[in-house]
Design a protein around this motif. Structure first.
Motif, PDB file in Angstrom:
ATOM      1  N   SER A 138      51.019  -5.740  63.605  1.00 17.08           N
ATOM      2  CA  SER A 138      50.999  -5.064  64.776  1.00 17.08           C
ATOM      3  C   SER A 138      50.679  -3.885  64.745  1.00 17.08           C
ATOM      4  O   SER A 138      50.134  -3.096  65.669  1.00 17.08           O
ATOM      5  N   ARG A 139      50.682  -3.081  63.392  1.00 20.63           N
ATOM      6  CA  ARG A 139      50.319  -1.770  63.441  1.00 20.63           C
ATOM      7  C   ARG A 139      48.913  -1.373  63.470  1.00 20.63           C
ATOM      8  O   ARG A 139      48.039  -2.340  63.328  1.00 20.63           O
ATOM      9  N   ASP A 140      48.496  -0.274  63.824  1.00 27.42           N
ATOM     10  CA  ASP A 140      47.228   0.177  64.048  1.00 27.42           C
ATOM     11  C   ASP A 140      46.544  -0.092  62.736  1.00 27.42           C
ATOM     12  O   ASP A 140      46.939   0.172  61.566  1.00 27.42           O
ATOM     13  N   LYS A 141      44.963  -0.413  62.825  1.00 26.54           N
ATOM     14  CA  LYS A 141      44.091  -0.641  61.678  1.00 26.54           C
ATOM     15  C   LYS A 141      44.179   0.519  60.751  1.00 26.54           C
ATOM     16  O   LYS A 141      44.196   0.420  59.579  1.00 26.54           O
ATOM     17  N   TYR A 142      44.173   1.659  61.388  1.00 23.56           N
ATOM     18  CA  TYR A 142      43.876   3.024  60.245  1.00 23.56           C
ATOM     19  C   TYR A 142      45.218   2.772  59.434  1.00 23.56           C
ATOM     20  O   TYR A 142      45.041   3.070  58.154  1.00 23.56           O
ATOM     21  N   THR A 143      46.196   2.756  59.829  1.00 24.27           N
ATOM     22  CA  THR A 143      47.512   2.820  59.129  1.00 24.27           C
ATOM     23  C   THR A 143      47.586   1.559  58.230  1.00 24.27           C
ATOM     24  O   THR A 143      47.902   1.955  56.854  1.00 24.27           O
ATOM     25  N   ARG A 144      47.147   0.281  58.443  1.00 23.40           N
ATOM     26  CA  ARG A 144      47.199  -0.784  57.375  1.00 23.40           C
ATOM     27  C   ARG A 144      46.076  -0.549  56.606  1.00 23.40           C
ATOM     28  O   ARG A 144      46.483  -0.809  55.257  1.00 23.40           O
ATOM     29  N   THR A 153      39.141  15.620  51.808  1.00 26.71           N
ATOM     30  CA  THR A 153      38.153  16.600  51.078  1.00 26.71           C
ATOM     31  C   THR A 153      36.883  15.642  51.145  1.00 26.71           C
ATOM     32  O   THR A 153      36.743  14.572  51.673  1.00 26.71           O
ATOM     33  N   GLY A 154      35.757  16.465  50.765  1.00 31.87           N
ATOM     34  CA  GLY A 154      34.506  15.722  50.599  1.00 31.87           C
ATOM     35  C   GLY A 154      33.955  15.286  51.912  1.00 31.87           C
ATOM     36  O   GLY A 154      34.124  15.862  52.883  1.00 31.87           O
ATOM     37  N   TYR A 155      33.338  14.062  51.674  1.00 28.29           N
ATOM     38  CA  TYR A 155      32.599  13.213  53.001  1.00 28.29           C
ATOM     39  C   TYR A 155      33.622  13.040  54.086  1.00 28.29           C
ATOM     40  O   TYR A 155      33.630  13.171  55.203  1.00 28.29           O
ATOM     41  N   ALA A 156      35.192  12.787  53.612  1.00 29.28           N
ATOM     42  CA  ALA A 156      36.058  12.478  54.727  1.00 29.28           C
ATOM     43  C   ALA A 156      36.459  13.740  55.696  1.00 29.28           C
ATOM     44  O   ALA A 156      36.751  13.643  56.743  1.00 29.28           O
ATOM     45  N   ALA A 157      36.297  14.913  55.119  1.00 31.26           N
ATOM     46  CA  ALA A 157      36.546  16.178  55.873  1.00 31.26           C
ATOM     47  C   ALA A 157      35.237  16.650  56.410  1.00 31.26           C
ATOM     48  O   ALA A 157      35.369  17.010  57.624  1.00 31.26           O
ATOM     49  N   PHE A 158      34.188  16.251  55.865  1.00 29.76           N
ATOM     50  CA  PHE A 158      32.817  16.686  56.438  1.00 29.76           C
ATOM     51  C   PHE A 158      32.519  15.778  57.805  1.00 29.76           C
ATOM     52  O   PHE A 158      31.842  16.060  58.653  1.00 29.76           O
ATOM     53  N   ALA A 159      32.719  14.437  57.594  1.00 29.26           N
ATOM     54  CA  ALA A 159      32.363  13.286  58.591  1.00 29.26           C
ATOM     55  C   ALA A 159      33.498  12.359  58.878  1.00 29.26           C
ATOM     56  O   ALA A 159      33.641  11.318  58.421  1.00 29.26           O
ATOM     57  N   PRO A 160      34.757  13.047  59.564  1.00 28.89           N
ATOM     58  CA  PRO A 160      36.012  12.334  59.699  1.00 28.89           C
ATOM     59  C   PRO A 160      35.850  10.683  60.111  1.00 28.89           C
ATOM     60  O   PRO A 160      36.525   9.765  59.833  1.00 28.89           O
ATOM     61  N   ILE A 161      34.834  10.427  60.979  1.00 29.37           N
ATOM     62  CA  ILE A 161      34.752   9.239  61.543  1.00 29.37           C
ATOM     63  C   ILE A 161      34.246   8.188  60.539  1.00 29.37           C
ATOM     64  O   ILE A 161      34.536   6.991  60.691  1.00 29.37           O
ATOM     65  N   ILE A 162      33.485   8.745  59.557  1.00 29.39           N
ATOM     66  CA  ILE A 162      33.256   7.533  58.531  1.00 29.39           C
ATOM     67  C   ILE A 162      34.587   7.330  57.574  1.00 29.39           C
ATOM     68  O   ILE A 162      34.872   6.203  57.226  1.00 29.39           O
ATOM     69  N   GLU A 163      35.385   8.167  57.529  1.00 25.51           N
ATOM     70  CA  GLU A 163      36.579   7.920  56.742  1.00 25.51           C
ATOM     71  C   GLU A 163      37.458   6.922  57.827  1.00 25.51           C
ATOM     72  O   GLU A 163      38.127   5.951  57.134  1.00 25.51           O
ATOM     73  N   GLN A 164      37.366   7.078  58.923  1.00 28.79           N
ATOM     74  CA  GLN A 164      38.012   6.206  59.874  1.00 28.79           C
ATOM     75  C   GLN A 164      37.695   4.718  59.913  1.00 28.79           C
ATOM     76  O   GLN A 164      38.263   3.972  59.782  1.00 28.79           O
ATOM     77  N   PHE A 181      38.916  -1.322  54.865  1.00 26.93           N
ATOM     78  CA  PHE A 181      40.107  -1.565  53.972  1.00 26.93           C
ATOM     79  C   PHE A 181      41.197  -2.410  54.714  1.00 26.93           C
ATOM     80  O   PHE A 181      42.017  -2.975  54.179  1.00 26.93           O
ATOM     81  N   CYS A 182      40.781  -2.523  56.234  1.00 28.58           N
ATOM     82  CA  CYS A 182      41.852  -3.379  57.029  1.00 28.58           C
ATOM     83  C   CYS A 182      41.039  -4.649  57.453  1.00 28.58           C
ATOM     84  O   CYS A 182      41.540  -5.651  56.818  1.00 28.58           O
ATOM     85  N   ASP A 183      40.028  -4.555  58.142  1.00 21.40           N
ATOM     86  CA  ASP A 183      39.355  -5.962  58.403  1.00 21.40           C
ATOM     87  C   ASP A 183      38.838  -6.843  57.347  1.00 21.40           C
ATOM     88  O   ASP A 183      39.233  -7.939  57.492  1.00 21.40           O
ATOM     89  N   PHE A 215      39.351  -6.313  53.553  1.00 21.90           N
ATOM     90  CA  PHE A 215      40.300  -6.299  52.454  1.00 21.90           C
ATOM     91  C   PHE A 215      41.664  -7.119  52.830  1.00 21.90           C
ATOM     92  O   PHE A 215      42.284  -7.813  51.954  1.00 21.90           O
ATOM     93  N   GLU A 216      42.042  -7.296  53.866  1.00 23.23           N
ATOM     94  CA  GLU A 216      42.975  -8.087  54.288  1.00 23.23           C
ATOM     95  C   GLU A 216      42.886  -9.415  54.418  1.00 23.23           C
ATOM     96  O   GLU A 216      43.747 -10.239  54.263  1.00 23.23           O
ATOM     97  N   ARG A 217      41.582 -10.006  54.454  1.00 18.93           N
ATOM     98  CA  ARG A 217      41.227 -11.361  54.212  1.00 18.93           C
ATOM     99  C   ARG A 217      41.660 -11.870  52.918  1.00 18.93           C
ATOM    100  O   ARG A 217      41.263 -11.232  51.952  1.00 18.93           O
ATOM    101  N   ASP A 218      42.454 -13.030  52.908  1.00 16.69           N
ATOM    102  CA  ASP A 218      42.881 -13.489  51.589  1.00 16.69           C
ATOM    103  C   ASP A 218      42.105 -14.427  51.050  1.00 16.69           C
ATOM    104  O   ASP A 218      42.496 -15.161  50.084  1.00 16.69           O
ATOM    105  N   LEU A 219      40.681 -14.827  51.397  1.00 19.40           N
ATOM    106  CA  LEU A 219      39.776 -15.893  50.702  1.00 19.40           C
ATOM    107  C   LEU A 219      39.513 -15.258  49.325  1.00 19.40           C
ATOM    108  O   LEU A 219      39.188 -16.055  48.509  1.00 19.40           O
ATOM    109  N   LEU A 220      39.495 -13.911  49.068  1.00 15.68           N
ATOM    110  CA  LEU A 220      39.070 -13.535  47.841  1.00 15.68           C
ATOM    111  C   LEU A 220      40.302 -12.453  47.396  1.00 15.68           C
ATOM    112  O   LEU A 220      41.005 -11.704  48.447  1.00 15.68           O
TER     113      LEU A 220
END
Length: 223
Positions: free
Chosen positions: A120-126, A144-155, A162-164, A166-171
């Motif tokens: 139930s935790r938020d997706k960003y944390t997971r 730093t880098g792109y994450a600091a320059f364009a924070p929305i892409i890091e979000q 990495f949530c929606d 990578f959390e899927r366990d078919l692979l």
């Protein structure tokens, strides 16, 4: 022949046999399995849009035991690295291959769906937590880098990739990173920093340098 000599001889032969088995095992684990080779071929040909080669890769993957849902998962994963157009064309091609095989009387195993995630935790944390486990990089490191320059892409990366995805366990994570490196290798020039970082994650997830070298040779042979 004395008992002592016989015991020594048997021990020597046993040690030699164990050494040979150990060498063989090391060689085997330094080679991509058939399943891994199928993931490489499917991911790389999806990235380049080589639909003819992709048809062959699909057939090989199915014949070597991959389920329909596992192959679909490789194609869904691919869109995050080579875009929706390539992923959708690959999915359309896969549908065609499945129809052709069905017409030939081949019954392919659909396989299971991804296991529902009960967190139930938020997706960003997971996503941040998963990326930390995947790469070893601290989740709370300064941006730093792109994450600091364009924070929305890091979000988006943390919440969606990495949530929606990578959390899927078919692979497994290892398989996802192998697919990612295959895609980036196939894309070639211009994505070298990403290729370097994901290759490092591959090694962290248990892929050997020899297997990465084999993957590179496979992808280069498809171009």
């Amino acid at each position: 022949m004395t008992d002592k000599f016989m015991r020594t001889t048997i021990l020597s032969l046993t040690l030699s046999l164990l050494a040979c088995c150990g060498t063989l095992l090391a060689q085997q684990t330094d080679t991509l399995s058939l399943r891994q080779q199928s993931i490489v071929a499917i991911a790389a040909n999806t990235a380049t849009g080589n639909l003819e080669n992709l048809e062959t890769a699909f057939a090989c993957g199915l014949d070597d035991g991959m389920t329909v849902n596992e192959i679909k998962e490789v194609l869904v994963h691919a869109y995050a690295y080579c875009g929706f157009p390539r992923s959708l064309r690959a999915l359309q091609t896969f549908m065609q291959v499945l129809d052709e095989r069905k017409a030939q009387g081949i019954t392919d195993t659909v396989g299971r769906d991804a296991t529902p995630v009960n967190d139930s935790r938020d997706k960003y944390t997971r996503g941040a937590e998963l990326l930390e486990k995947l790469s070893g990089a601290p989740k709370n490191a300064p941006k730093t880098g792109y994450a600091a320059f364009a924070p929305i892409i890091e979000q988006y990366l943390k919440e969606h990739l990495f949530c929606d995805i990578f959390e899927r366990d078919l692979l497994t994570w290892q398989e996802r990173e192998l697919a990612t490196v295959s895609i980036l290798s196939a894309l070639g020039k211009g994505v070298e920093p990403m290729l370097k970082s994901h290759s490092a994650i591959c090694l962290r997830q248990g892929i050997t340098e020899g297997q990465l070298h084999q993957m590179t040779e496979m992808v280069n042979g498809m171009k």
